[in-house]
Design an enzyme around this catalytic site. Structure first.
Site, short mmCIF file in Angstrom:
data_model
loop_
_atom_site.label_atom_id
_atom_site.label_comp_id
_atom_site.label_asym_id
_atom_site.label_seq_id
_atom_site.Cartn_x
_atom_site.Cartn_y
_atom_site.Cartn_z
CG ASN A 1 -1.81 1.13 1.35
OD1 ASN A 1 -1.76 2.05 0.53
ND2 ASN A 1 -2.67 1.11 2.35
NE ARG B 1 -6.07 1.64 0.02
CZ ARG B 1 -6.05 2.75 0.75
NH1 ARG B 1 -4.96 3.10 1.38
NH2 ARG B 1 -7.12 3.49 0.84
CG HIS C 1 -12.44 4.50 2.90
ND1 HIS C 1 -13.02 5.62 3.47
CD2 HIS C 1 -11.12 4.57 3.19
CE1 HIS C 1 -12.07 6.33 4.07
NE2 HIS C 1 -10.91 5.72 3.91
NE ARG D 1 -8.30 13.08 3.99
CZ ARG D 1 -8.38 11.81 3.62
NH1 ARG D 1 -9.30 11.44 2.76
NH2 ARG D 1 -7.56 10.91 4.10
CD GLU E 1 -8.96 -0.60 4.05
OE1 GLU E 1 -8.48 -0.36 5.18
OE2 GLU E 1 -9.16 0.27 3.20
#
Ligand code: ADP
Length: 403
Positions: free
Chosen positions: A14, A93, A182, A243, A388
């Protein structure tokens, strides 16, 4: 994506802009063989920390070394600990797959072209993903390399949900639309929750809230994503660690004309200085904010209240595409651990038939899954730890086995 099992090991990579997370997993059992994180890549003090056989180690890299040096270190670790012989694939990923990738794929030249094209929509992430793929291809020549996309699960959204009310040409000519992210996590917890509730996935309506540093909600109807809160980029939607989530786009004009901000400064403001950090003026870390709120810090209390209100509001909005809700799923570092946030959100959504059993809510943390609503609740509230890496390992293993 498929949850078929495989008896072999997969290297999961990732790549972020300045980091590389890695793990070797057994795709059958999800057992982790080795895992680690290379960080501050390209800076004056890059390093690789990893965990093997329960022991944590740190390796300092030379100044300015980046992704390929991190992969070289990983190759040395794999050789040193004789981990190569069971490896059957590398799973990457990939953050943005655009409209082209609706499922995981074996990486070849065409796929690289597709990822490069999609990278124009998320330059920082896309560039890092391509660096990681190139470095892994050079180091693991004999192994199939598979790309697993964060956006793929949301490709089932209809155009009513994915279009912005902008001139249509921006979509047709430049791909400006909502993609969602996601996806691997929302997909995984959907399957796990259907199993936990003993309910066929194809007859299940769920809302999944992935709450980590980045946060998104997904409406899942009969196993398919029908809407999600993130959009063209992972900035849209919920309030997150740093964010802003949704804002009035008119802010752009205000910041440029009144405060002389340029595009980079606005991007930085919205991505790095906002969210929980911006409101609390304390931290982007939910644990720190919860502790401060308990101690009476007013901005920390406000940050938590805003986070929960905006989350509850987004969940309620997703009743439009779903009409009926069977379960609300909490996942990600905050969703899996914060009983405070789960309780506040569920309380604001009681009219949807949700409630919160305080004992079950307190018990569901540190990787424990569970139903946290009462037996009588019309709509279940579920805590489901995400994984994940395992989904990436499963997809990579099943594609490698088809070769
Ligand atoms: P990422 O999106 O980087 O994968 P994670 O899913 O690990 O992030 O989530 C990180 C967030 O989870 C942080 O805000 C952290 O404070 C929060 N978190 C982790 N443990 C707890 C806890 N026990 N209580 C509240 N928040 C927690």
């Amino acid at each position: 994506m498929s949850l078929q099992s495989s008896p072999h090991h997969v290297l999961v990579l990732n790549c972020g802009s300045s980091s590389l997370k890695f793990a070797i997993l057994d795709a059958t059992t999800s057992e982790e063989v080795i895992s680690g994180l290379a960080e501050r890549l390209g800076s004056s003090s890059p390093s690789v920390k990893y965990k093997y056989l329960g022991k944590k180690q740190l390796i300092e890299l030379a100044p300015d070394q980046a992704h390929s040096a991190a992969i070289n270190t990983l190759v040395s670790l794999i050789n040193e600990h004789h981990l190569a012989e069971n490896l059957i694939a590398v799973g990457h990923r990939v953050v943005h797959g655009g409209e082209h990738f609706t499922k995981s794929v074996l990486i070849d030249d065409d796929v690289i072209k597709g990822i490069t094209q999609a990278a124009t929509l998320a330059p920082l992430h896309g560039h890092a993903n391509l660096l990681g793929i190139a470095a892994a291809q050079a180091s693991f020549k004999g192994l199939p390399q598979v790309a697993v996309f964060d956006t793929a699960f949301h490709q089932t959204m209809g155009n009513v949900a994915y279009l912005y009310a902008l001139p249509y040409k921006l979509y047709t000519d430049y791909g400006v639309r909502r993609y969602g992210f996601h996806g691997t996590s929302h997909y995984y917890v959907t399957g796990q929750t259907a199993a936990l509730l003993n309910q066929p996935i194809k007859q299940s309506n769920f809302i999944s809230a992935h709450l980590g540093n980045g946060c998104s909600v997904c409406a899942i109807k009969n196993g398919k994503s029908v809407d999600t809160s993130m959009g063209l980029t992972p900035l849209e939607g919920l309030m997150m660690g740093t964010r802003s989530g949704d804002i009035d786009p008119g802010l752009f004009n205000f910041l440029t004309t009144q405060l002389n901000y340029d595009a980079q400064q606005i991007d930085d403001l919205l991505n790095q200085q906002s969210g929980l950090l911006g409101i609390s003026e304390l931290s982007n870390d939910c644990r720190t904010i919860e502790e401060a709120a308990v101690a009476g810090n007013e901005k920390a209390i406000l940050a938590l209240e805003m986070f929960c209100y905006r989350l509850a509001k987004q969940i309620a909005a997703f009743m439009v595409p779903l009409q009926r809700l069977d379960a609300l799923i909490f996942t990600g570092g905050i969703g899996e651990n914060s009983d405070i946030i789960r309780d506040k959100v569920i309380t604001q959504l009681s009219y949807l038939g949700l409630d919160c059993d305080s004992t079950a809510n307190l018990a569901a943390r540190f990787g424990t899954q569970g139903i946290i609503s009462s037996h009588n609740a019309k709509t279940k509230a579920v805590v489901m730890p995400t994984n994940e890496e395992w989904v990436i390992a499963l997809d990579a293993a099943s594609i490698a086995q088809e070769l």
